[in-house]
Design a protein around this motif. Structure first.
Motif, PDB file in Angstrom:
ATOM      1  N   LYS A 281       0.843  -1.213   0.000  1.00  0.00           N
ATOM      2  CA  LYS A 281       0.000   0.000   0.000  1.00  0.00           C
ATOM      3  C   LYS A 281       0.874   1.258   0.000  1.00  0.00           C
ATOM      4  O   LYS A 281       0.564   2.244  -0.686  1.00  0.00           O
ATOM      5  N   LEU A 282       1.978   1.219   0.771  1.00  0.00           N
ATOM      6  CA  LEU A 282       2.878   2.367   0.835  1.00  0.00           C
ATOM      7  C   LEU A 282       3.549   2.620  -0.516  1.00  0.00           C
ATOM      8  O   LEU A 282       3.650   3.760  -0.979  1.00  0.00           O
ATOM      9  N   LEU A 283       3.999   1.527  -1.153  1.00  0.00           N
ATOM     10  CA  LEU A 283       4.599   1.658  -2.488  1.00  0.00           C
ATOM     11  C   LEU A 283       3.593   2.246  -3.479  1.00  0.00           C
ATOM     12  O   LEU A 283       3.933   3.094  -4.306  1.00  0.00           O
ATOM     13  N   ASP A 284       2.348   1.784  -3.376  1.00  0.00           N
ATOM     14  CA  ASP A 284       1.287   2.260  -4.274  1.00  0.00           C
ATOM     15  C   ASP A 284       1.000   3.740  -4.042  1.00  0.00           C
ATOM     16  O   ASP A 284       0.847   4.520  -4.993  1.00  0.00           O
ATOM     17  N   SER A 285       0.960   4.144  -2.764  1.00  0.00           N
ATOM     18  CA  SER A 285       0.652   5.546  -2.434  1.00  0.00           C
ATOM     19  C   SER A 285       1.746   6.497  -2.920  1.00  0.00           C
ATOM     20  O   SER A 285       1.495   7.678  -3.160  1.00  0.00           O
ATOM     21  N   LYS A 286       2.953   5.969  -3.056  1.00  0.00           N
ATOM     22  CA  LYS A 286       4.063   6.793  -3.533  1.00  0.00           C
ATOM     23  C   LYS A 286       4.213   6.731  -5.060  1.00  0.00           C
ATOM     24  O   LYS A 286       5.168   7.269  -5.612  1.00  0.00           O
ATOM     25  N   GLY A 287       3.290   6.027  -5.701  1.00  0.00           N
ATOM     26  CA  GLY A 287       3.321   5.930  -7.159  1.00  0.00           C
ATOM     27  C   GLY A 287       4.411   5.028  -7.689  1.00  0.00           C
ATOM     28  O   GLY A 287       4.819   5.138  -8.848  1.00  0.00           O
ATOM     29  N   LEU A 288       4.906   4.117  -6.845  1.00  0.00           N
ATOM     30  CA  LEU A 288       6.024   3.259  -7.241  1.00  0.00           C
ATOM     31  C   LEU A 288       5.571   1.883  -7.712  1.00  0.00           C
ATOM     32  O   LEU A 288       6.336   1.137  -8.308  1.00  0.00           O
ATOM     33  N   LEU A 289       4.305   1.543  -7.455  1.00  0.00           N
ATOM     34  CA  LEU A 289       3.809   0.206  -7.784  1.00  0.00           C
ATOM     35  C   LEU A 289       3.199   0.189  -9.179  1.00  0.00           C
ATOM     36  O   LEU A 289       2.375   1.035  -9.519  1.00  0.00           O
ATOM     37  N   GLN A 290       3.633  -0.765  -9.983  1.00  0.00           N
ATOM     38  CA  GLN A 290       3.111  -0.876 -11.346  1.00  0.00           C
ATOM     39  C   GLN A 290       2.532  -2.282 -11.559  1.00  0.00           C
ATOM     40  O   GLN A 290       3.150  -3.271 -11.154  1.00  0.00           O
ATOM     41  N   LYS A 291       1.365  -2.363 -12.174  1.00  0.00           N
ATOM     42  CA  LYS A 291       0.742  -3.665 -12.474  1.00  0.00           C
ATOM     43  C   LYS A 291       1.164  -4.111 -13.873  1.00  0.00           C
ATOM     44  O   LYS A 291       1.181  -3.318 -14.807  1.00  0.00           O
ATOM     45  N   THR A 292       1.472  -5.387 -14.004  1.00  0.00           N
ATOM     46  CA  THR A 292       1.857  -5.932 -15.303  1.00  0.00           C
ATOM     47  C   THR A 292       0.637  -6.581 -15.968  1.00  0.00           C
ATOM     48  O   THR A 292      -0.420  -6.750 -15.342  1.00  0.00           O
ATOM     49  N   ILE A 293       0.815  -6.967 -17.216  1.00  0.00           N
ATOM     50  CA  ILE A 293      -0.265  -7.642 -17.965  1.00  0.00           C
ATOM     51  C   ILE A 293      -0.654  -8.948 -17.270  1.00  0.00           C
ATOM     52  O   ILE A 293      -1.817  -9.347 -17.254  1.00  0.00           O
ATOM     53  N   LYS A 294       0.323  -9.619 -16.658  1.00  0.00           N
ATOM     54  CA  LYS A 294       0.065 -10.892 -15.984  1.00  0.00           C
ATOM     55  C   LYS A 294      -0.650 -10.708 -14.642  1.00  0.00           C
ATOM     56  O   LYS A 294      -1.051 -11.682 -14.002  1.00  0.00           O
ATOM     57  N   GLY A 295      -0.777  -9.441 -14.199  1.00  0.00           N
ATOM     58  CA  GLY A 295      -1.462  -9.187 -12.930  1.00  0.00           C
ATOM     59  C   GLY A 295      -0.551  -9.075 -11.728  1.00  0.00           C
ATOM     60  O   GLY A 295      -1.007  -8.863 -10.608  1.00  0.00           O
ATOM     61  N   THR A 296       0.756  -9.257 -11.961  1.00  0.00           N
ATOM     62  CA  THR A 296       1.701  -9.092 -10.854  1.00  0.00           C
ATOM     63  C   THR A 296       1.960  -7.604 -10.625  1.00  0.00           C
ATOM     64  O   THR A 296       1.630  -6.773 -11.480  1.00  0.00           O
ATOM     65  N   ALA A 297       2.566  -7.271  -9.462  1.00  0.00           N
ATOM     66  CA  ALA A 297       2.936  -5.878  -9.169  1.00  0.00           C
ATOM     67  C   ALA A 297       4.448  -5.786  -9.076  1.00  0.00           C
ATOM     68  O   ALA A 297       5.099  -6.627  -8.446  1.00  0.00           O
ATOM     69  N   VAL A 298       5.014  -4.760  -9.731  1.00  0.00           N
ATOM     70  CA  VAL A 298       6.464  -4.593  -9.769  1.00  0.00           C
ATOM     71  C   VAL A 298       6.845  -3.159  -9.396  1.00  0.00           C
ATOM     72  O   VAL A 298       6.026  -2.254  -9.438  1.00  0.00           O
ATOM     73  N   VAL A 299       8.136  -3.004  -9.035  1.00  0.00           N
ATOM     74  CA  VAL A 299       8.708  -1.675  -8.818  1.00  0.00           C
ATOM     75  C   VAL A 299       9.840  -1.510  -9.818  1.00  0.00           C
ATOM     76  O   VAL A 299      10.743  -2.355  -9.898  1.00  0.00           O
ATOM     77  N   ASP A 300       9.770  -0.435 -10.594  1.00  0.00           N
ATOM     78  CA  ASP A 300      10.812  -0.149 -11.592  1.00  0.00           C
ATOM     79  C   ASP A 300      11.893   0.691 -10.915  1.00  0.00           C
ATOM     80  O   ASP A 300      11.707   1.869 -10.636  1.00  0.00           O
ATOM     81  N   LEU A 301      13.042   0.074 -10.642  1.00  0.00           N
ATOM     82  CA  LEU A 301      14.113   0.764  -9.915  1.00  0.00           C
ATOM     83  C   LEU A 301      14.965   1.641 -10.814  1.00  0.00           C
ATOM     84  O   LEU A 301      15.725   2.478 -10.336  1.00  0.00           O
ATOM     85  N   SER A 302      14.831   1.464 -12.127  1.00  0.00           N
ATOM     86  CA  SER A 302      15.627   2.267 -13.062  1.00  0.00           C
ATOM     87  C   SER A 302      14.942   3.593 -13.373  1.00  0.00           C
ATOM     88  O   SER A 302      15.590   4.575 -13.737  1.00  0.00           O
ATOM     89  N   GLY A 303      13.612   3.596 -13.263  1.00  0.00           N
ATOM     90  CA  GLY A 303      12.858   4.801 -13.581  1.00  0.00           C
ATOM     91  C   GLY A 303      12.591   4.967 -15.063  1.00  0.00           C
ATOM     92  O   GLY A 303      11.898   5.883 -15.492  1.00  0.00           O
ATOM     93  N   ASN A 304      13.124   4.065 -15.884  1.00  0.00           N
ATOM     94  CA  ASN A 304      12.936   4.201 -17.336  1.00  0.00           C
ATOM     95  C   ASN A 304      12.484   2.893 -17.991  1.00  0.00           C
ATOM     96  O   ASN A 304      12.612   2.720 -19.202  1.00  0.00           O
ATOM     97  N   GLY A 305      11.990   1.960 -17.184  1.00  0.00           N
ATOM     98  CA  GLY A 305      11.447   0.720 -17.749  1.00  0.00           C
ATOM     99  C   GLY A 305      12.462  -0.341 -18.085  1.00  0.00           C
ATOM    100  O   GLY A 305      12.152  -1.306 -18.778  1.00  0.00           O
ATOM    101  N   ASP A 306      13.695  -0.208 -17.598  1.00  0.00           N
ATOM    102  CA  ASP A 306      14.727  -1.215 -17.856  1.00  0.00           C
ATOM    103  C   ASP A 306      14.295  -2.533 -17.195  1.00  0.00           C
ATOM    104  O   ASP A 306      14.169  -2.609 -15.970  1.00  0.00           O
ATOM    105  N   PRO A 307      14.031  -3.592 -17.989  1.00  0.00           N
ATOM    106  CA  PRO A 307      13.508  -4.844 -17.432  1.00  0.00           C
ATOM    107  C   PRO A 307      14.449  -5.499 -16.429  1.00  0.00           C
ATOM    108  O   PRO A 307      14.007  -6.249 -15.556  1.00  0.00           O
ATOM    109  N   SER A 308      15.763  -5.244 -16.546  1.00  0.00           N
ATOM    110  CA  SER A 308      16.730  -5.854 -15.622  1.00  0.00           C
ATOM    111  C   SER A 308      16.687  -5.199 -14.243  1.00  0.00           C
ATOM    112  O   SER A 308      17.251  -5.709 -13.282  1.00  0.00           O
ATOM    113  N   SER A 309      16.033  -4.030 -14.140  1.00  0.00           N
ATOM    114  CA  SER A 309      15.968  -3.305 -12.866  1.00  0.00           C
ATOM    115  C   SER A 309      14.558  -3.307 -12.276  1.00  0.00           C
ATOM    116  O   SER A 309      14.208  -2.436 -11.488  1.00  0.00           O
ATOM    117  N   VAL A 310      13.760  -4.270 -12.699  1.00  0.00           N
ATOM    118  CA  VAL A 310      12.393  -4.378 -12.190  1.00  0.00           C
ATOM    119  C   VAL A 310      12.351  -5.458 -11.106  1.00  0.00           C
ATOM    120  O   VAL A 310      12.864  -6.557 -11.289  1.00  0.00           O
TER     121      VAL A 310
END
Length: 553
Positions: A281-310
C-alpha cells in the motif's frame, strides 16, 4: 603483537614527519627473530609512507630511509635504529617488551587486545546481524553452514568491541513452498515420522510433492490454494504450519548448540505476511507500484522501464514475495531496534536481491537504508558425507565427529579422554571453521575432508593441538613455578619472536626448545609464564572465531 611499542615508535615518527601516529602505525610491522641472525624487532616501510605514484618524481626510497633514521633518537623503548632496504629498523628494550606484554596479557585475560587504544575510542553501536536463516521446508544445506560460521564470527567480533549486537535467525518459514508442504503432508505425511525426525520427514515430503507437482497440474493448484489459505489466516492451515515451524526450531536449537552458536531472536518471513501488505500500500501511495499484464505488481528501480531493474513485489493472486517480506522486516527492525547497522550474511547469489531491497527502501524515503549491509560469500562445492550428498547440517557434524575420532585414535600421543566424542567434535569444528576462513570470503571453494582434518600447517586441528599442549604444561608445572615473571630469563630469540607475534606456530617451535622440566626454577617459571600468556591469547582468538578450545586431545 605489542601494539604499545608500535605506538611508541609511531609517536616519535609523528614528531619528525608531522603526521598523526594513527597514520603511521599501519606502516610499522614486527620482524620475526631467527635463532641464527640478530635482526630488528620492528621496521617501518618507507615506501608505504610515500604518497606520490609518479615513478619519475618519486624520491629515492633508500635515501629517504637514511635521512629519516638520522632524525630519530633512541629512548627508553628504542635501543637501536638502523636502515634496511627501504626500511627504518628499530631494536627495542626487549626486557621491557617482555615484561609489558606478559603483564598485559595476564591482567587483561579475555579482554587482551581489545583494551588497546586502537579500539578504546570506538563509539558503541546497535547492530543487528541476520545469519544462518535456513528454510524450514528445504535442505539445510552447506550455504547455511557458511552463513552460520561467518555470521557467528562477525557477531562475536562486534560484541568483543563493545557493540550491542542482536543475533537474528530469519527463517524461511513462509511462501509458496508452504503451500506445497501443506498439501504434501495431507497426501504423504505421517505423524510418527514428524515427531521422530521432523526436519528429515518435512524434507522427504517436500521432495516428493515437488516431483508430483511437476507431473500433475492439479497438485500445483492445490498448493496455491493452501498458501492462499495461509495468507488470509485460515486457522486449520495456520495450525499445521505452526507445528512444522515449532518442531523445526526445536531441532535447529539442538543442532546450533552442537555448533556453539546461539541466537537472540528466531524471526521469520511469516511475521511479515500482514505487514508486507502495508508495504504494498505504501509503495502504491508513492506511485512506485506498477501492475503488469500478468497481474503481478512490480517496482521499476531504473525509472525508465529497464527490465533488468524491475523487482516483482506481488503475485497475480495478491500474495507476497520474498522481497516484499524483506522490506517489511527491515522497516520493522528499525522501529524495534533503532539499529546503527544491519548486516545480512547470505551467499553471493542473493547480491542482486539485497541491492534491490536497499534501493527500494531508499526510494520509499527511508534514509537509514544506507545502514543496511549485505556480506556475500562464495559456495562450498563437493562437500559430501559417506552416505552421499549433504542434506542437513547435522549430517556434517556427525561426519566431522566420526572422522576426527578415527584420526585421534590412530595417533599415539592422544590422551585418554573423559568424553572423546565431545572433544572430537570440538576439534573437528575448529578444523571446519579454519578451512572455511582460509580462502577469500567471496570465492567458491572445493571442499576436501582430507585437507580439513590435516594436523599440520595452518589448520584448526593444529590450533587445538597447540592449545592442548600449552594447557598440559600449566597442569604439569603450574603450581610450583607461577610466582614471579623473571623476565630477564626470556631473552632468547624464540621468546622474543613469540612475544612479538603470539602465534601458535612460533609457540609450537619454542615449546620444543624452551624446556621447563630440568631447567632452573627461575628459568622454568619465566617460560611457563610465557606459554600461559600464549595459550590465553590463542584461546581468545579461537573463541572469536567460534571455536571452543580443548584442554586435552
Amino acid at each position: 603483537m605489542a601494539c604499545g611499542f608500535r605506538r611508541s615508535i609511531a609517536r616519535q615518527l609523528s614528531r619528525v614527519l608531522d603526521l598523526p601516529p594513527e597514520n603511521l602505525i599501519k606502516s610499522i610491522s614486527a620482524v620475526p627473530i631467527s635463532k641464527k641472525q640478530e635482526v630488528a624487532d620492528f621496521q617501518l616501510s618507507v615506501d608505504s609512507l610515500l604518497k606520490s605514484s609518479d615513478d619519475h618524481s618519486r624520491p629515492n626510497i633508500q635515501d629517504q630511509a637514511i635521512r629519516l633514521a638520522e632524525k630519530l633518537k633512541c629512548d627508553t623503548v628504542v635501543s637501536e635504529i638502523s636502515t634496511g632496504e627501504g626500511t627504518v629498523n628499530f631494536k627495542i628494550n626487549r626486557e621491557l617488551l617482555t615484561k609489558t606484554v606478559l603483564q598485559q596479557v595476564i591482567e587483561d585475560g579475555s579482554k587482551y587486545g581489545l583494551k588497546s587504544e586502537l579500539f578504546s575510542g570506538l563509539p558503541q553501536k546497535k547492530i543487528v546481524i541476520e545469519f544462518s536463516s535456513p528454510n524450514v521446508a528445504k535442505k539445510f544445506h552447506v550455504g547455511h553452514l557458511r552463513s552460520t560460521i561467518i555470521g557467528n564470527f562477525i557477531a562475536n567480533l562486534k560484541e568483543a568491541l563493545g557493540h550491542q549486537v542482536t543475533r537474528m535467525n530469519y527463517l524461511g518459514d513462509w511462501g509458496m513452498q508452504f503451500g506445497l508442504l501443506g498439501t504434501g503432508f495431507q497426501l504423504f505425511g505421517y505423524e510418527e515420522k514428524l515427531q521422530c525426525n521432523p526436519l528429515q520427514h518435512l524434507f522427504e515430503i517436500y521432495v516428493q510433492i515437488n516431483k508430483e507437482a511437476a507431473e500433475d497440474e492439479s497438485i500445483t493448484k492445490s498448493a496455491q490454494k493452501f498458501f492462499q489459505r495461509l495468507e488470509v489466516g485460515d486457522l486449520q492451515a495456520l495450525a499445521l504450519w505452526q507445528r512444522f515451524r515449532d518442531l523445526s526450531i526445536e531441532e535447529y536449537i539442538r543442532i546450533y548448540k552442537r555448533l556453539g552458536v546461539h541466537f537472540d531472536e528466531y524471526s521469520g518471513e511469516s511475521f511479515y505476511r500482514e505487514k508486507s501488505q502495508e508495504v504494498l500500500k505504501l509503495l502504491d501511495s508513492k506511485g512506485l507500484l506498477q501492475k503488469t499484464i500478468k497481474g503481478t505488481a512490480v517496482v521499476d528501480l531504473s525509472g525508465n522501464g529497464d527490465p533488468s531493474s524491475v523487482c516483482t513485489v506481488m503475485r497475480s493472486d495478491g500474495t507476497s514475495l520474498y522481497a516484499t517480506r524483506d522490506l517489511a522486516a527491515a522497516i520493522d527492525r528499525m522501529d524495534k531496534y533503532n539499529f546503527d547497522t544491519m548486516i545480512y550474511v547470505t551467499d553471493k547469489g542473493q547480491r542482486k536481491h539485497f541491492q534491490q531491497v536497499f534501493q527500494m527502501l531508499q526510494i520509499m524515503g527511508y534514509d537509514w537504508a544506507q545502514r543496511c549491509q549485505h556480506i556475500p560469500f562464495g559456495v562450498i562445492r563437493g562437500m559430501k558425507t559417506r552416505r552421499g550428498d549433504v542434506t542437513f547440517l547435522e549430517d556434517v557434524l556427525n561426519e566431522i565427529q566420526l572422522r576426527m575420532l578415527q584420526n585421534m585414535s590412530s595417533v599415539k600421543t592422544t590422551k585418554e579422554l573423559e568424553n572423546p566424542k565431545e572433544t572430537a567434535e570440538k576439534v573437528g569444528l575448529a578444523a571446519l571453521i579454519i578451512q572455511d576462513f582460509k580462502g577469500s570470503l567471496s570465492s567458491d571453494y572445493q571442499f576436501s575432508w582430507d585437507r580439513v582434518l590435516q594436523s599440520r600447517g595452518d589448520t584448526g586441528v593444529f590450533l587445538q593441538y597447540t592449545h592442548a599442549r600449552l594447557h598440559s604444561l600449566e597442569e604439569t608445572f603450574g603450581c610450583g613455578y607461577l610466582d614471579d615473571f623473571n623476565t630477564p630469563y626470556l631473552q632468547e630469540p624464540q621468546c622474543i619472536s613469540v612475544i612479538q607475534h603470539l602465534l601458535s606456530h612460533l609457540a609450537a617451535v619454542a615449546h620444543k626448545t624452551l624446556h621447563i622440566r630440568d631447567s632452573p626454577p627461575e628459568v622454568a617459571g619465566a617460560r611457563l609464564h610465557l606459554f600461559r600468556a600464549v595459550r590465553s591469547v590463542l584461546a581468545n582468538g579461537m573463541k572469536l572465531l567460534g571455536i571452543t578450545p580443548v584442554c586435552k586431545m
